[in-house]
Design an enzyme around this catalytic site. Structure first.
Site, PDB file in Angstrom:
ATOM      1  N   ARG A  43       0.826  -1.288   0.106  1.00 13.35           N
ATOM      2  CA  ARG A  43       0.031   0.230   0.096  1.00 13.35           C
ATOM      3  C   ARG A  43       0.801   1.108  -0.003  1.00 13.35           C
ATOM      4  O   ARG A  43       0.154   2.406   0.058  1.00 13.35           O
ATOM      5  CB  ARG A  43      -1.034   0.076   1.434  1.00 13.35           C
ATOM      6  CG  ARG A  43      -1.965  -0.461   0.945  1.00 13.35           C
ATOM      7  CD  ARG A  43      -2.583  -1.466   2.036  1.00 13.35           C
ATOM      8  NE  ARG A  43      -3.134  -2.745   1.618  1.00 13.35           N
ATOM      9  CZ  ARG A  43      -4.309  -2.604   0.879  1.00 13.35           C
ATOM     10  NH1 ARG A  43      -4.922  -1.584   1.063  1.00 13.35           N
ATOM     11  NH2 ARG A  43      -4.846  -3.683   0.366  1.00 13.35           N
ATOM     12  N   ASP A 111       9.482 -12.777  -0.674  1.00 10.32           N
ATOM     13  CA  ASP A 111      10.785 -12.170  -0.689  1.00 10.32           C
ATOM     14  C   ASP A 111      11.982 -13.088  -0.260  1.00 10.32           C
ATOM     15  O   ASP A 111      13.123 -12.784  -0.313  1.00 10.32           O
ATOM     16  CB  ASP A 111      10.765 -10.768   0.160  1.00 10.32           C
ATOM     17  CG  ASP A 111      10.232 -11.069   1.414  1.00 10.32           C
ATOM     18  OD1 ASP A 111      10.344 -12.151   2.130  1.00 10.32           O
ATOM     19  OD2 ASP A 111       9.905 -10.044   2.162  1.00 10.32           O
ATOM     20  N   HIS A 128       1.738 -17.321  -1.706  1.00 13.64           N
ATOM     21  CA  HIS A 128       1.977 -16.575  -3.292  1.00 13.64           C
ATOM     22  C   HIS A 128       3.185 -16.883  -3.986  1.00 13.64           C
ATOM     23  O   HIS A 128       3.648 -16.295  -4.792  1.00 13.64           O
ATOM     24  CB  HIS A 128       1.585 -14.931  -2.899  1.00 13.64           C
ATOM     25  CG  HIS A 128       0.254 -14.796  -2.492  1.00 13.64           C
ATOM     26  ND1 HIS A 128       0.151 -13.662  -1.673  1.00 13.64           N
ATOM     27  CD2 HIS A 128      -0.932 -15.561  -2.366  1.00 13.64           C
ATOM     28  CE1 HIS A 128      -1.113 -13.568  -1.436  1.00 13.64           C
ATOM     29  NE2 HIS A 128      -1.990 -14.807  -1.844  1.00 13.64           N
ATOM     30  N   CYS A 136       9.016 -23.069 -14.457  1.00 16.54           N
ATOM     31  CA  CYS A 136       8.158 -23.267 -15.736  1.00 16.54           C
ATOM     32  C   CYS A 136       7.005 -23.476 -15.511  1.00 16.54           C
ATOM     33  O   CYS A 136       6.566 -24.050 -14.566  1.00 16.54           O
ATOM     34  CB  CYS A 136       9.029 -24.439 -16.295  1.00 16.54           C
ATOM     35  SG  CYS A 136       8.054 -25.018 -17.672  1.00 16.54           S
ATOM     36  N   CYS A 164      11.299 -28.690 -20.768  1.00 12.72           N
ATOM     37  CA  CYS A 164      10.410 -29.020 -21.628  1.00 12.72           C
ATOM     38  C   CYS A 164      10.408 -28.140 -22.704  1.00 12.72           C
ATOM     39  O   CYS A 164       9.453 -28.523 -23.532  1.00 12.72           O
ATOM     40  CB  CYS A 164       9.024 -29.339 -20.864  1.00 12.72           C
ATOM     41  SG  CYS A 164       8.551 -27.897 -20.387  1.00 12.72           S
TER      42      CYS A 164
HETATM   43  P1  NAD Z   1      -0.172  -4.899   2.537  1.00 15.45           P
HETATM   44  O1  NAD Z   1       0.677  -4.060   2.157  1.00 15.45           O
HETATM   45  O2  NAD Z   1      -1.615  -5.079   2.001  1.00 15.45           O
HETATM   46  O3  NAD Z   1      -0.398  -4.921   4.057  1.00 15.45           O
HETATM   47  C1  NAD Z   1       0.773  -4.466   5.027  1.00 15.45           C
HETATM   48  C2  NAD Z   1       0.166  -4.023   6.207  1.00 15.45           C
HETATM   49  O4  NAD Z   1       1.385  -3.874   7.225  1.00 15.45           O
HETATM   50  C3  NAD Z   1      -0.339  -2.697   6.335  1.00 15.45           C
HETATM   51  O5  NAD Z   1      -1.552  -2.673   6.940  1.00 15.45           O
HETATM   52  C4  NAD Z   1       0.705  -1.793   6.938  1.00 15.45           C
HETATM   53  O6  NAD Z   1       0.237  -0.658   7.821  1.00 15.45           O
HETATM   54  C5  NAD Z   1       1.472  -2.859   7.983  1.00 15.45           C
HETATM   55  N1  NAD Z   1       2.934  -2.533   8.240  1.00 15.45           N
HETATM   56  C6  NAD Z   1       3.799  -2.187   7.262  1.00 15.45           C
HETATM   57  N2  NAD Z   1       5.061  -1.944   7.929  1.00 15.45           N
HETATM   58  C7  NAD Z   1       4.737  -2.423   9.198  1.00 15.45           C
HETATM   59  C8  NAD Z   1       5.449  -2.441  10.542  1.00 15.45           C
HETATM   60  N3  NAD Z   1       6.888  -1.959  10.363  1.00 15.45           N
HETATM   61  N4  NAD Z   1       5.014  -2.520  11.621  1.00 15.45           N
HETATM   62  C9  NAD Z   1       3.757  -2.893  11.632  1.00 15.45           C
HETATM   63  N5  NAD Z   1       2.800  -2.846  10.377  1.00 15.45           N
HETATM   64  C10 NAD Z   1       3.460  -2.433   9.301  1.00 15.45           C
HETATM   65  O7  NAD Z   1       0.345  -6.410   2.503  1.00 15.45           O
HETATM   66  P2  NAD Z   1      -0.366  -7.984   2.529  1.00 15.45           P
HETATM   67  O8  NAD Z   1      -1.533  -7.931   3.458  1.00 15.45           O
HETATM   68  O9  NAD Z   1       0.792  -8.906   2.680  1.00 15.45           O
HETATM   69  O10 NAD Z   1      -1.066  -8.339   1.089  1.00 15.45           O
HETATM   70  C11 NAD Z   1      -0.147  -7.528   0.084  1.00 15.45           C
HETATM   71  C12 NAD Z   1       0.264  -8.524  -1.075  1.00 15.45           C
HETATM   72  O11 NAD Z   1       1.142  -8.138  -1.753  1.00 15.45           O
HETATM   73  C13 NAD Z   1       0.468  -9.771  -0.562  1.00 15.45           C
HETATM   74  O12 NAD Z   1      -0.302 -10.689  -1.410  1.00 15.45           O
HETATM   75  C14 NAD Z   1       1.850  -9.781  -0.699  1.00 15.45           C
HETATM   76  O13 NAD Z   1       2.198 -11.428  -1.331  1.00 15.45           O
HETATM   77  C15 NAD Z   1       2.340  -9.321  -1.831  1.00 15.45           C
HETATM   78  N6  NAD Z   1       3.528  -8.258  -1.439  1.00 15.45           N
HETATM   79  C16 NAD Z   1       4.841  -8.942  -0.960  1.00 15.45           C
HETATM   80  C17 NAD Z   1       5.754  -8.225  -0.470  1.00 15.45           C
HETATM   81  C18 NAD Z   1       6.988  -9.181   0.029  1.00 15.45           C
HETATM   82  O14 NAD Z   1       7.251 -10.152  -0.325  1.00 15.45           O
HETATM   83  N7  NAD Z   1       7.712  -8.503   0.827  1.00 15.45           N
HETATM   84  C19 NAD Z   1       5.996  -6.791  -0.668  1.00 15.45           C
HETATM   85  C20 NAD Z   1       4.650  -6.353  -1.177  1.00 15.45           C
HETATM   86  C21 NAD Z   1       3.388  -6.882  -1.541  1.00 15.45           C
HETATM   87 ZN    ZN Z   2       9.287 -26.887 -18.266  1.00 12.74          ZN
END
Ligand code: NAD
Ligand code: ZN
Length: 257
Positions: A43, A111, A128, A136, A164
Site C-alpha cells: 500500500r 521475498d 503466493h 516453468c 520441457c
Molecule cells: P499489505 O501491504 O496489504 O499490508 C501490510 C500491512 O502492514 C499494512 O496494514 C501496514 O500498515 C502494515 N505495516 C507495514 N510495515 C509495518 C511495520 N513495520 N510494523 C507494523 N505494521 C506494518 O500487505 P499484505 O497484507 O501482505 O498483502 C499484500 C500482497 O502483496 C500480498 O499478497 C503479498 O504477497 C504481496 N507483497 C509481498 C511483498 C513481500 O514479499 N515483501 C511486498 C509487497 C507486496
Molecule cells: Zn518446463
C-alpha cells in the site's frame, strides 16, 4: 496502542502471555514484516502497483510482449530489493519456530526472507510463491534468475524451459489470475486446524483467500492475535489487537535483540 478483550499493559507483554499459553502457533505474515528490511509493502505510496497495472496470468501466457514486459519489471524490482536481509521481526519468528517445532509460518510474502532467517521449509508455507527464483509454468522446473538475467540483459532474450522447452518461464510467484498453489493451501489449512494460537503480523488482511487462513484457525477454536501498524477488517474477530511496529514489539515479546 491496543484494544480488544483484556487490553492494557505493554503490547509485547500481552503478546508474550499469548505465546506462553499456546502449544502450537500459526504465524501469518504479510508485506508489513519486510518493510523494516527496506522492501515496500503493497500500500505504500510510490509502491510498484502505483506505477504499473499488474500483468494478469492469461496475458503473460498469451503475449510474448507481456512476458518481456514482466521480465523488465522484475529486473527493476529486484534491483531495488536485491540487498534486503531479515530484520528483527523475522528473527523473532525464526526463534519461535526453533523453540516450537509444531508451529508454522504461513506467509503471503514472496521475498524469501523467512527462509533467510533460518526457518526450515517444513515450517514454512508460501501462499503466493517466491520471487527469488523462476519456474516453468508447464513442468514446474526451477530456474535461477542470474542465468535468466544474463541473457535478458544482453538483448531481452526470454527464457525457455531447459526441461520441457516451454516458453512460459515466470517468476515463481502467483500472478493475478493464476490459481492458488494447491499443496500450499492444503498445508496452510492443516496448520490452521492444528494451532491453538494464530498471530497475523504485518498484513492488511484484505487479500483472499490468504486472509481466510487465520480466520479459519479462529473458527477451529484457536485464539487470534493481530499485530499491525493500523486497523484491519479482522480486528473485530481478534482476541488481541496490537497496533505497533513489528520489529520492536515482536522482538521484545519473544525476547531477542
Ligand atoms: P499489505 O501491504 O496489504 O499490508 C501490510 C500491512 O502492514 C499494512 O496494514 C501496514 O500498515 C502494515 N505495516 C507495514 N510495515 C509495518 C511495520 N513495520 N510494523 C507494523 N505494521 C506494518 O500487505 P499484505 O497484507 O501482505 O498483502 C499484500 C500482497 O502483496 C500480498 O499478497 C503479498 O504477497 C504481496 N507483497 C509481498 C511483498 C513481500 O514479499 N515483501 C511486498 C509487497 C507486496
Ligand atoms: Zn518446463
Amino acid at each position: 496502542m491496543m484494544n480488544g478483550p483484556g487490553a492494557g499493559g505493554d503490547p509485547s507483554a500481552r503478546l508474550r502471555d499469548e505465546l506462553d499459553s499456546a502449544s502450537c502457533v500459526l504465524i501469518f505474515t504479510g508485506a508489513g514484516i519486510s518493510t523494516e528490511s527496506g522492501i515496500p509493502d503493497f500500500r505504500s505510496p510510490g509502491g510498484v502497483w502505483d506505477r504499473n497495472q499488474p500483468i494478469l496470468f492469461d496475458d503473460f501466457l498469451r503475449s510474448e510482449e507481456m512476458r518481456r514486459e514482466s521480465w523488465r519489471r522484475k529486473r527493476e524490482t529486484d534491483r531495488s530489493i536485491g540487498q534486503a536481509g531479515p530484520n528483527r521481526g523475522h528473527r523473532a519468528i525464526a526463534d519461535l519456530m526453533r523453540r516450537n517445532p509444531a508451529s508454522v509460518v504461513v506467509t503471503q510474502n514472496v521475498d524469501g526472507l523467512h527462509q533467510a532467517s533460518g526457518i526450515p521449509e517444513g515450517q514454512l508455507v508460501e501462499l503466493h510463491g517466491n520471487a527469488t527464483y523462476a519456474a516453468c509454468c508447464d513442468c514446474g522446473l526451477r530456474h535461477e534468475l542470474d542465468e535468466i538475467f544474463r541473457a535478458f540483459d544482453r538483448d531481452e532474450t526470454l527464457p525457455t524451459c531447459r526441461g520441457c522447452g516451454s516458453p512460459y518461464v515466470k517468476s515463481a510467484t502467483i500472478s493475478f489470475g493464476q490459481p492458488m498453489p494447491v499443496e500450499a493451501m492444503r498445508r496452510a489449512e492443516a496448520a490452521a486446524r492444528a494451532c491453538d494460537l494464530a498471530i497475523a503480523v504485518g498484513s492488511s488482511l484484505v487479500v483472499y483467500p490468504a486472509a481466510d487462513v487465520p480466520l479459519m484457525a479462529k473458527q477451529h477454536g484457536a485464539r487470534y492475535a493481530i499485530l499491525n501498524r493500523e486497523p484491519t477488517p479482522h480486528d473485530g474477530h481478534a482476541d488481541l489487537v496490537v497496533h505497533g511496529e513489528i520489529g520492536p514489539v515482536l522482538g521484545d515479546a519473544v525476547g531477542i535483540d
